[in-house]
Design a protein around this motif. Structure first.
Motif, PDB file in Angstrom:
ATOM      1  N   UNK A 124      -8.564   2.047  -6.408  1.00 19.36           N
ATOM      2  CA  UNK A 124      -8.009   2.736  -5.235  1.00 19.36           C
ATOM      3  C   UNK A 124      -7.398   1.737  -4.248  1.00 19.36           C
ATOM      4  N   UNK A 125      -6.874   0.638  -4.776  1.00 18.41           N
ATOM      5  CA  UNK A 125      -6.271  -0.371  -3.907  1.00 18.41           C
ATOM      6  C   UNK A 125      -5.082  -1.014  -4.601  1.00 18.41           C
ATOM      7  N   UNK A 126      -4.240  -1.612  -3.800  1.00 17.05           N
ATOM      8  CA  UNK A 126      -3.109  -2.389  -4.301  1.00 17.05           C
ATOM      9  C   UNK A 126      -2.981  -3.640  -3.448  1.00 17.05           C
ATOM     10  N   UNK A 127      -2.607  -4.727  -4.072  1.00 21.93           N
ATOM     11  CA  UNK A 127      -2.348  -5.968  -3.346  1.00 21.93           C
ATOM     12  C   UNK A 127      -0.842  -6.170  -3.301  1.00 21.93           C
ATOM     13  N   UNK A 153      -0.643   6.206   0.497  1.00 16.85           N
ATOM     14  CA  UNK A 153      -0.774   4.758   0.699  1.00 16.85           C
ATOM     15  C   UNK A 153      -1.061   4.459   2.165  1.00 16.85           C
ATOM     16  N   UNK A 154      -2.031   3.563   2.404  1.00 10.03           N
ATOM     17  CA  UNK A 154      -2.394   3.202   3.775  1.00 10.03           C
ATOM     18  C   UNK A 154      -2.743   1.718   3.815  1.00 10.03           C
ATOM     19  N   UNK A 155      -2.152   0.946   4.751  1.00  2.41           N
ATOM     20  CA  UNK A 155      -2.472  -0.482   4.815  1.00  2.41           C
ATOM     21  C   UNK A 155      -3.827  -0.723   5.474  1.00  2.41           C
ATOM     22  N   UNK A 156      -4.510  -1.754   5.016  1.00  4.31           N
ATOM     23  CA  UNK A 156      -5.741  -2.205   5.678  1.00  4.31           C
ATOM     24  C   UNK A 156      -5.335  -3.274   6.686  1.00  4.31           C
ATOM     25  N   UNK A 167      -3.841  -2.703   0.459  1.00  9.53           N
ATOM     26  CA  UNK A 167      -3.466  -1.317   0.728  1.00  9.53           C
ATOM     27  C   UNK A 167      -4.417  -0.385  -0.016  1.00  9.53           C
ATOM     28  N   UNK A 168      -4.781   0.709   0.631  1.00 10.71           N
ATOM     29  CA  UNK A 168      -5.542   1.768  -0.025  1.00 10.71           C
ATOM     30  C   UNK A 168      -4.557   2.789  -0.581  1.00 10.71           C
ATOM     31  N   UNK A 169      -4.809   3.273  -1.768  1.00 15.33           N
ATOM     32  CA  UNK A 169      -3.929   4.269  -2.387  1.00 15.33           C
ATOM     33  C   UNK A 169      -4.700   4.996  -3.483  1.00 15.33           C
ATOM     34  N   UNK A 201     -12.637  -2.781 -18.516  1.00 18.42           N
ATOM     35  CA  UNK A 201     -12.157  -2.320 -17.210  1.00 18.42           C
ATOM     36  C   UNK A 201     -12.955  -1.110 -16.734  1.00 18.42           C
ATOM     37  N   UNK A 202     -12.797  -0.765 -15.462  1.00 18.81           N
ATOM     38  CA  UNK A 202     -13.522   0.371 -14.891  1.00 18.81           C
ATOM     39  C   UNK A 202     -12.677   1.024 -13.805  1.00 18.81           C
ATOM     40  N   UNK A 203     -12.991   2.275 -13.540  1.00 14.73           N
ATOM     41  CA  UNK A 203     -12.299   3.053 -12.514  1.00 14.73           C
ATOM     42  C   UNK A 203     -12.936   2.840 -11.144  1.00 14.73           C
ATOM     43  N   UNK A 204     -12.168   3.162 -10.096  1.00 13.29           N
ATOM     44  CA  UNK A 204     -12.739   3.421  -8.782  1.00 13.29           C
ATOM     45  C   UNK A 204     -12.940   2.267  -7.836  1.00 13.29           C
ATOM     46  N   UNK A 205     -12.601   1.024  -8.206  1.00 13.80           N
ATOM     47  CA  UNK A 205     -12.803  -0.090  -7.274  1.00 13.80           C
ATOM     48  C   UNK A 205     -11.910   0.084  -6.051  1.00 13.80           C
ATOM     49  N   UNK A 206     -12.447  -0.285  -4.882  1.00 11.90           N
ATOM     50  CA  UNK A 206     -11.708  -0.117  -3.623  1.00 11.90           C
ATOM     51  C   UNK A 206     -11.142  -1.424  -3.095  1.00 11.90           C
ATOM     52  N   UNK A 207     -11.418  -2.549  -3.753  1.00 11.26           N
ATOM     53  CA  UNK A 207     -10.932  -3.837  -3.268  1.00 11.26           C
ATOM     54  C   UNK A 207     -11.085  -4.880  -4.373  1.00 11.26           C
ATOM     55  N   UNK A 208     -10.346  -5.992  -4.273  1.00 13.39           N
ATOM     56  CA  UNK A 208     -10.554  -7.097  -5.223  1.00 13.39           C
ATOM     57  C   UNK A 208     -11.997  -7.606  -5.221  1.00 13.39           C
TER      58      UNK A 208
END
Length: 357
Positions: A124-127, A153-156, A167-169, A201-208
């Protein structure tokens, strides 16, 4: 000729917030003719995601490269949904789908980096690291409170309201979809390595940070990890009536949930990011969550980035978690210590450069 982004260029595009894609493409095509659309768009994309621009072609006779473009040939049938629109209004530029982009990058990536990139796509994040021009534009929208939350999409931001690379997405894809894709390309060279990464791999991570912690703790020891049992990321935990009163909510999410041997308490590892948890309000909320979860029989372990990265400190954390889970950790041989060091070099790289060879 349409522009179809491939490999790292496509991956970086899928990291880019939709509002930024629209801004970049709008700026590229202002005041130019339809004939020039493709060239101006390619130039704008190179400015934003780097040069050379990696492009897909299906005709071997068009396989040529230059200082600014690098062509990649795909012969034979492509998986369903392989080509996607960048934005609905820009039909002259398209991209391969996120999983196909990563498949194209896989030969040049370490297995750990490949798993990390998959976890980002399934998370749930993008860099996204913008160019100087785009950063100024974005910060201006943020300061004015007018940044559109296009497609979720929302910036942190920092405590001072400044843009970060996080970014959260909503998730771009899922592990289930990645497994289907791996089967669809099972006839292609390199598919076995890609399929192995999908299985880790796995689903659902919110950050690196959550990805790094889950992989360092959960990967098998032969790959440099701690080898703890299956780790569930951002597991939904419905709260008991008493815990609801403590937390002021009906459900909590565990950053990392680890089940130990029978008779031991499940352990929740909370990744204490300075960016996410720095405010006084968030600290109070974290304390309420911790107490609520402990009241339900969980052992809650706050983990800072420094504790994850510094070898001597992490060794103590590792031993503590093993004790709480009723597990025995054998001493690492010299070979396993080398594997651990190699994994840490991969995990704690500059995440903005993930996939860039």
């Amino acid at each position: 000729m349409d522009t179809v982004l491939w490999g790292i260029s496509a991956f970086l595009l899928h990291r880019m917030p939709p509002a930024v894609r629209a801004y970049v493409l709008d700026r590229a095509n202002q005041g130019v003719s339809a004939r020039a659309d493709t060239l101006s768009t390619r130039a704008a994309l190179r400015d934003e995601i780097g040069s050379p621009l990696h492009l897909l072609v299906t005709d071997p006779n068009r396989h040529h490269s230059s200082a600014v473009t690098r062509m990649h040939v795909w012969e034979g049938d492509m998986p369903r949904g392989a080509i996607v629109d960048v934005l609905p209004d820009f039909d002259h530029v398209r991209s391969v789908a996120p999983l196909l982009a990563l498949f194209g990058m896989a030969p040049a990536m370490s297995e750990a980096n490949l798993i990390m990139a998959l976890c980002e796509l399934c998370g749930r994040f993008s860099i996204y690291e913008p160019s100087a021009e785009v950063r100024v534009w974005l910060q201006g929208l943020i300061d004015a409170g007018s940044l559109s939350k296009l497609d979720g999409w929302r910036p942190v931001l920092t405590r001072e309201g400044k843009l970060t690379s996080l970014w959260c997405r909503p998730p771009v894809t899922s592990v289930a979809e990645a497994r289907k894709f791996a089967e669809a390309v099972s006839w292609r060279r390199g598919h076995k390595r890609f399929a192995r990464a999908v299985m880790r791999a796995f689903d659902g991570a919110a950050s690196p940070f959550e990805v790094q912690a889950a992989l360092r703790l959960g990967l098998p020891r032969r790959m440099g990890g701690s080898g703890f049992p299956e780790i569930r990321v951002n597991e939904r935990i419905p709260l008991s009536p008493a815990a609801r009163l403590i937390a002021g909510k009906v459900v909590c999410y565990a950053d990392l949930l680890i089940e130990g041997k029978e008779g031991t308490r499940p352990v929740i590892v909370e990744c204490q990011s300075r960016l996410i948890h720095a405010s006084r309000e968030q600290s109070l909320a974290d304390g309420e969550r911790l107490m609520a979860l402990q009241s339900m029989g969980f052992t809650v372990v706050p983990l800072t980035f420094e504790q994850l990265v510094i070898p001597s400190v992490f060794a103590s954390v590792e031993r503590y978690l093993a004790r709480e889970l009723g597990l025995r950790i054998a001493p690492k041989s010299a070979a396993l210590q080398r594997k651990e060091s190699e994994l840490c070099r991969e995990l704690f790289m500059d995440w903005t450069k993930l996939g860039r060879s």
